[in-house]
Design an enzyme around this catalytic site. Structure first.
Site, mmCIF file in Angstrom:
data_model
loop_
_atom_site.group_PDB
_atom_site.id
_atom_site.type_symbol
_atom_site.label_atom_id
_atom_site.label_comp_id
_atom_site.label_asym_id
_atom_site.label_seq_id
_atom_site.Cartn_x
_atom_site.Cartn_y
_atom_site.Cartn_z
ATOM 1 N N LYS A 170 38.205 36.124 60.495
ATOM 2 C CA LYS A 170 36.821 36.392 60.930
ATOM 3 C C LYS A 170 35.829 35.964 59.857
ATOM 4 O O LYS A 170 34.774 35.380 60.160
ATOM 5 C CB LYS A 170 36.652 37.880 61.250
ATOM 6 C CG LYS A 170 35.213 38.283 61.651
ATOM 7 C CD LYS A 170 34.737 37.550 62.886
ATOM 8 C CE LYS A 170 33.273 37.838 63.220
ATOM 9 N NZ LYS A 170 33.028 39.219 63.622
ATOM 10 N N LYS A 238 25.599 39.548 55.237
ATOM 11 C CA LYS A 238 26.635 40.480 54.773
ATOM 12 C C LYS A 238 28.009 39.846 54.857
ATOM 13 O O LYS A 238 28.819 39.911 53.929
ATOM 14 C CB LYS A 238 26.556 41.763 55.604
ATOM 15 C CG LYS A 238 27.601 42.824 55.278
ATOM 16 C CD LYS A 238 28.812 42.760 56.216
ATOM 17 C CE LYS A 238 28.445 43.086 57.638
ATOM 18 N NZ LYS A 238 29.668 43.090 58.533
#
Length: 296
Positions: A170, A238
């Protein structure tokens, strides 16, 4: 199986709806009232807190925005582990570091509880359609137990390997999202500054070798000046930061990753953090004195 879902945000609420649609008894916890009320209206049951939810469910899913929130929801005084039972399965759909995944895995394993890192891709559209990609790290027997639940929300379900491996994939994916969006922003601003219609550029690039999924994802939004949040710059930044930190830990030079993180960070500094990732282009547009907007 009874399923608990914590975090009814942009992705979590439609995922919960698909669980209900597919016949699961679903318990929910979330910070905001509106999605809770919407889920309850469709048949979900509100739990008091994560511990209460865990005590009622066979499988608990979490989809949370930040790593510190994940830690609090799992490890807090009334967190999931306070109500967890031997034999149940926990799966975290959040995008966090493999290190945090491993921490939760070993803590839960001591309790006889299964844990999977199970980050997702496909955006709100995929969450609504039930076509998400779900990439899982963890023990295969735990993954196999969770697959029927995942199939209610996703179309492409992968067991990647040991705990943390789903998060690695991911992070790699979202690092590419950041790099591609930064690159297409430069390309389209350059073309518009040179006097080219951005729609003509899009049509040509789409059938040429420079095309990418992210061009399809953002260029119409950019041309229509629609920067309403679907996946925010803040969350992508992030993810980019976690990916580049992983690169440092593994001693892999990520020059494009680091540069793209810097570009995305600049969009944050310019006040665009709460907008969709399509707005990564805005600082460059302002510097160049042009807008990549649709020409009537």
């Amino acid at each position: 199986m009874k399923v608990g879902f914590i975090g009814l945000g942009t992705m979590g609420l439609p995922m919960t709806k698909n669980l209900i649609k597919n016949g699961f008894e679903v318990f929910v916890v979330s910070r905001s009232r509106q999605p809770i009320e919407e889920a309850v209206g469709l048949g979900a049951i509100e739990a008091k807190d994560p511990a209460d939810l865990a005590s009622k469910a066979d499988v608990v899913l979490t989809c949370l925005p930040m790593p510190d929130t994940v830690e609090e929801v799992y490890l807090g005084e009334r967190g999931i582990l306070a109500g967890a039972r031997e034999g149940m399965v926990l799966a975290d759909h959040s995008t966090v570091s493999p290190g945090l995944n491993r921490k939760l895995y070993y803590l839960t394993k001591e309790m006889g509880v299964g844990f999977l890192d199970a980050p997702i891709s496909g955006g709100p559209m995929g969450a609504h359609a039930g076509t998400l990609t779900i990439m899982c790290g963890g023990d295969k027997e735990i993954f196999d137990k969770a697959v029927p639940v995942f199939e209610a929300m996703g179309k492409n379900i992968f067991h990647v390997g040991s705990v943390g491996s789903g998060s690695v994939v991911k992070l790699m994916n979202n690092m590419l999202v950041g790099i591609h969006t930064a690159a297409l922003s430069e390309a389209f601003v350059l073309g518009v500054k040179a006097g080219i219609n951005p729609e003509i550029m899009r049509q040509i690039v789409k059938v040429s070798t420079g095309h990418s999924f992210m061009i399809d994802r953002v260029i119409d939004l950019i041309q229509d000046r629609d920067f309403n949040q679907r996946f925010s710059i803040q969350l992508l930044h992030k993810d980019m930061k976690i990916a580049t930190q992983l690169g440092e830990q593994l001693e892999v030079p990520l020059e494009l990753g680091n540069l793209s993180e810097k570009i995305i960070g600049e969009a944050m500094e310019w006040g665009y953090g709460g907008l969709d990732v399509a707005a990564i282009i805005r600082p460059l547009e302002e510097k160049a004195g042009v807008e990549v907007k649709r020409i009537p």
